[in-house]
Design a protein around this motif. Structure first.
Motif, PDB file in Angstrom:
ATOM      1  N   TRP A 241      41.157  21.997 -13.806  1.00 17.17           N
ATOM      2  CA  TRP A 241      40.069  22.707 -13.141  1.00 17.17           C
ATOM      3  C   TRP A 241      38.726  22.364 -13.791  1.00 17.17           C
ATOM      4  O   TRP A 241      37.746  22.076 -13.109  1.00 17.17           O
ATOM      5  N   ARG A 251      33.265  21.591  -2.291  1.00 18.63           N
ATOM      6  CA  ARG A 251      34.228  22.149  -1.338  1.00 18.63           C
ATOM      7  C   ARG A 251      34.472  21.197  -0.175  1.00 18.63           C
ATOM      8  O   ARG A 251      35.532  21.210   0.430  1.00 18.63           O
ATOM      9  N   ALA A 272      44.510  23.708  -4.095  1.00 18.65           N
ATOM     10  CA  ALA A 272      44.679  25.017  -3.463  1.00 18.65           C
ATOM     11  C   ALA A 272      43.798  26.077  -4.097  1.00 18.65           C
ATOM     12  O   ALA A 272      43.423  27.059  -3.431  1.00 18.65           O
ATOM     13  N   THR A 273      43.440  25.891  -5.364  1.00 23.11           N
ATOM     14  CA  THR A 273      42.787  26.965  -6.114  1.00 23.11           C
ATOM     15  C   THR A 273      41.337  26.694  -6.492  1.00 23.11           C
ATOM     16  O   THR A 273      40.553  27.633  -6.599  1.00 23.11           O
ATOM     17  N   ILE A 274      40.970  25.433  -6.707  1.00 24.39           N
ATOM     18  CA  ILE A 274      39.591  25.144  -7.111  1.00 24.39           C
ATOM     19  C   ILE A 274      38.650  25.496  -5.959  1.00 24.39           C
ATOM     20  O   ILE A 274      38.899  25.142  -4.809  1.00 24.39           O
ATOM     21  N   MET A 275      37.618  26.252  -6.248  1.00 28.62           N
ATOM     22  CA  MET A 275      36.653  26.660  -5.227  1.00 28.62           C
ATOM     23  C   MET A 275      37.336  27.299  -4.015  1.00 28.62           C
ATOM     24  O   MET A 275      36.888  27.152  -2.889  1.00 28.62           O
ATOM     25  N   ARG A 276      38.459  27.959  -4.269  1.00 31.06           N
ATOM     26  CA  ARG A 276      39.255  28.634  -3.249  1.00 31.06           C
ATOM     27  C   ARG A 276      39.802  27.680  -2.186  1.00 31.06           C
ATOM     28  O   ARG A 276      40.107  28.082  -1.075  1.00 31.06           O
ATOM     29  N   GLY A 277      39.949  26.434  -2.557  1.00 30.26           N
ATOM     30  CA  GLY A 277      40.636  25.493  -1.676  1.00 30.26           C
ATOM     31  C   GLY A 277      39.785  24.334  -1.203  1.00 30.26           C
ATOM     32  O   GLY A 277      38.765  24.533  -0.550  1.00 30.26           O
ATOM     33  N   ALA A 312      51.485  27.492  -4.912  1.00 29.64           N
ATOM     34  CA  ALA A 312      51.023  27.913  -3.590  1.00 29.64           C
ATOM     35  C   ALA A 312      51.583  26.978  -2.532  1.00 29.64           C
ATOM     36  O   ALA A 312      51.864  25.807  -2.806  1.00 29.64           O
ATOM     37  N   TYR A 314      50.362  24.905   0.175  1.00 32.27           N
ATOM     38  CA  TYR A 314      49.031  24.396   0.518  1.00 32.27           C
ATOM     39  C   TYR A 314      49.174  22.944   0.982  1.00 32.27           C
ATOM     40  O   TYR A 314      49.235  22.025   0.164  1.00 32.27           O
TER      41      TYR A 314
END
Length: 508
Positions: A241, A251, A272-277, A312, A314
């Motif tokens: 991250w 994004r 899936a997780t960085i910057m909420r996807g 996740a 994703y």
């Protein structure tokens, strides 16, 4: 190169009907070239022949064929590629598939059809076929449709080409097996809506082989983490991250995962997780990842308590499996991946299981075929059950015991090796329970041994320790670990609770 697929062959072979099914399966537009010619001319095909003759029609056909279009499924007229320039164009920008059928089948289909065929007016079908037989058979990819429905023909074409489109998780995505596909990665990214800036995630084993060249090609930033299952951790994820943020991740950008199953899982979880996807693309370079980890959108990392306990669902925007990358893979890793291929054969493809029994040397003659068949099994299952609520649990065959063995050996065994052992042990349990046909475990074990894979629980692992290890399995429901067990090759039973597991393990 585009993803355009041209369907060719004699009149009545089913190009248009098959093409519509294929277009639906691959989420691509369908083009009937004769229909496009009619719309452009404002005349029917028979009227064009009457007013302009065959020469006029062929000129219009050539223009329509060469008109720029996005990736599509194109049904061609029965003589569209007689012109050498037309054929060169089609073969340069796409794939040409020649559908064939017996003259009797063609005659029956033409009789049932309502379309007028100008070139058959005054000529027999036999004369036309005799004239064009060598021409049709000169096309490299042939599909005999005699005993196939149009939908079955479309599925055969998918498997020949290694082209799939997965649905069921809210976002559809393409998966393809493409020899030397990394050479066309820039075009494939555009085609699948993957936007720059690009960020390559790879591990320390794979990055030196591919990352620098891809980064130059795509003007991408590279993020590398240490190879190995021991590094598939939250600590490593935290560093990923941070490295992505320092590299300028946005994004609207796209993460490109290139490597084996661990890279796929970690890069997908990061996406899936960085910057909420953010968008991501999976480019598996190991056989194991090509046929298993890269498909289905399951991402994650390990915890000290067990494997893949955080993650996740994703899905990527594209999965690109390039068999050419297997040339750099050690033989032990090839064998490791073949365990998952065997698993897919047991689950849903007896012919694939039979192929695996031929041994590594024979299988290596056509990786494209093997990867495509194995991918096809998993794709059919995950499309039917995208979030593992039912039949998708069949894909866990061998994994419940296998993950326990991996954990107890501190990942000293490769994943495929542990899964191979798990398949044999779980099948012996199924025989004990009267679920599997007698001798099935020995049949599976013989195939795994032929591929150079272990089939017995390592010495020193006691059944009580193995039972304790699998209690952390993420497939547990209401505190109970449930198994996917084979009935026979090609048939599975899921959700099986095994009582007295330790005692049964001691007996096998």
């Amino acid at each position: 190169m585009t993803s355009t697929i041209y369907l060719y062959g004699p009149p009545g072979v089913g190009k248009s009907t098959t093409g519509k099914f294929l277009a639906a399966k691959l989420n691509l537009p369908f083009v009937d070239l004769d229909g496009a010619i009619e719309r452009s001319a404002g005349l029917s095909i028979p009227d064009i022949f009457e007013k302009e003759g065959e020469a006029g029609f062929r000129e219009r056909e050539s223009i329509a064929l060469k008109s720029p279009r996005k990736a599509s499924i194109v049904a061609l007229g029965g003589g569209a590629l007689l012109d050498r320039a037309n054929r060169n164009h089609a073969e340069k920008i796409g794939e040409v598939i020649c559908l064939q059928a017996s003259s009797k089948t063609l005659a029956d289909r033409l009789q049932r059809g309502k379309d007028q065929r100008p070139l058959l007016q005054g000529n027999s079908l036999k004369e036309l076929l005799d004239t064009r037989s060598d021409h049709y058979h000169s096309v490299a990819i042939q599909v005999d449709t005699d005993k196939l429905t149009p939908e079955e023909s479309a599925e055969v074409i998918q498997n020949r080409l290694g082209r799939f489109y997965l649905r069921g998780m809210g976002k559809g995505y393409a998966a393809r097996v493409e020899n030397n596909g990394l050479k066309y990665l820039d075009a494939l990214l555009i085609e699948n809506g993957c936007n720059p800036p690009f960020f390559i995630i790879s591990d320390s084993n794979t990055a030196p082989l591919y990352a620098e060249a891809l980064a130059r090609k795509l003007d991408a930033k590279i993020v590398i983490f240490p190879a190995g299952e021991k590094n598939k951790t939250i600590d490593t994820m935290t560093r990923l991250w941070g490295d992505l943020l320092n590299a300028g991740i946005e994004r609207r950008g796209t993460i490109l995962a290139i490597g084996g199953g661990i890279v796929n899982d970690m890069a997908g979880f990061a996406a899936a997780t960085i910057m909420r996807g953010v968008a991501w693309v999976s480019m598996p370079t190991s056989l194991l990842s090509m046929v298993d980890a890269s498909l289905g959108g399951k991402t994650g990392a390990n915890l000290p308590e067990g494997k893949n306990l955080v993650g996740a669902f994703y899905p990527p925007k594209l999965v690109l499996a390039d068999p050419a990358t297997l040339r750099t893979l050690p033989e032990a890793e090839i064998r490791n991946g073949l365990a998952e291929v065997v698993k897919h054969g047991v689950i849903d493809d007896p012919e694939l299981f039979s192929l695996c029994g031929q041994g590594l040397e024979k299988l290596s003659e056509n990786w494209h075929q093997l990867i495509t068949r194995a991918m096809g099994v998993k794709i059919r299952i995950i499309e039917a059950d995208p979030f593992e609520g039912g039949i998708r649990a069949a894909l866990n065959f061998g994994h419940t015991i296998g993950h326990g063995i991996e954990s107890l050996t501190q990942y000293g065994l490769r994943h495929g090796e542990a899964v191979g052992i798990g398949m044999v042990v779980e099948t012996r349990l199924a025989e004990k329970l009267g679920i599997a046909e007698a001798g099935l475990a020995d049949k599976i074990a013989a195939t795994l041994v032929t591929l150079g894979l272990p089939v017995a629980i390592p010495k020193g692992i006691h059944p009580s320790a193995l039972v304790a290890a699998i209690q952390t399995d993420k497939k547990k429901s209401k505190g109970v670990v449930k198994f996917a067990l084979p009935v026979k090759i090609g048939e599975m039973r899921v959700g099986v609770e095994i009582k007295d597991l330790e005692r049964l393990l001691e007996e096998i």
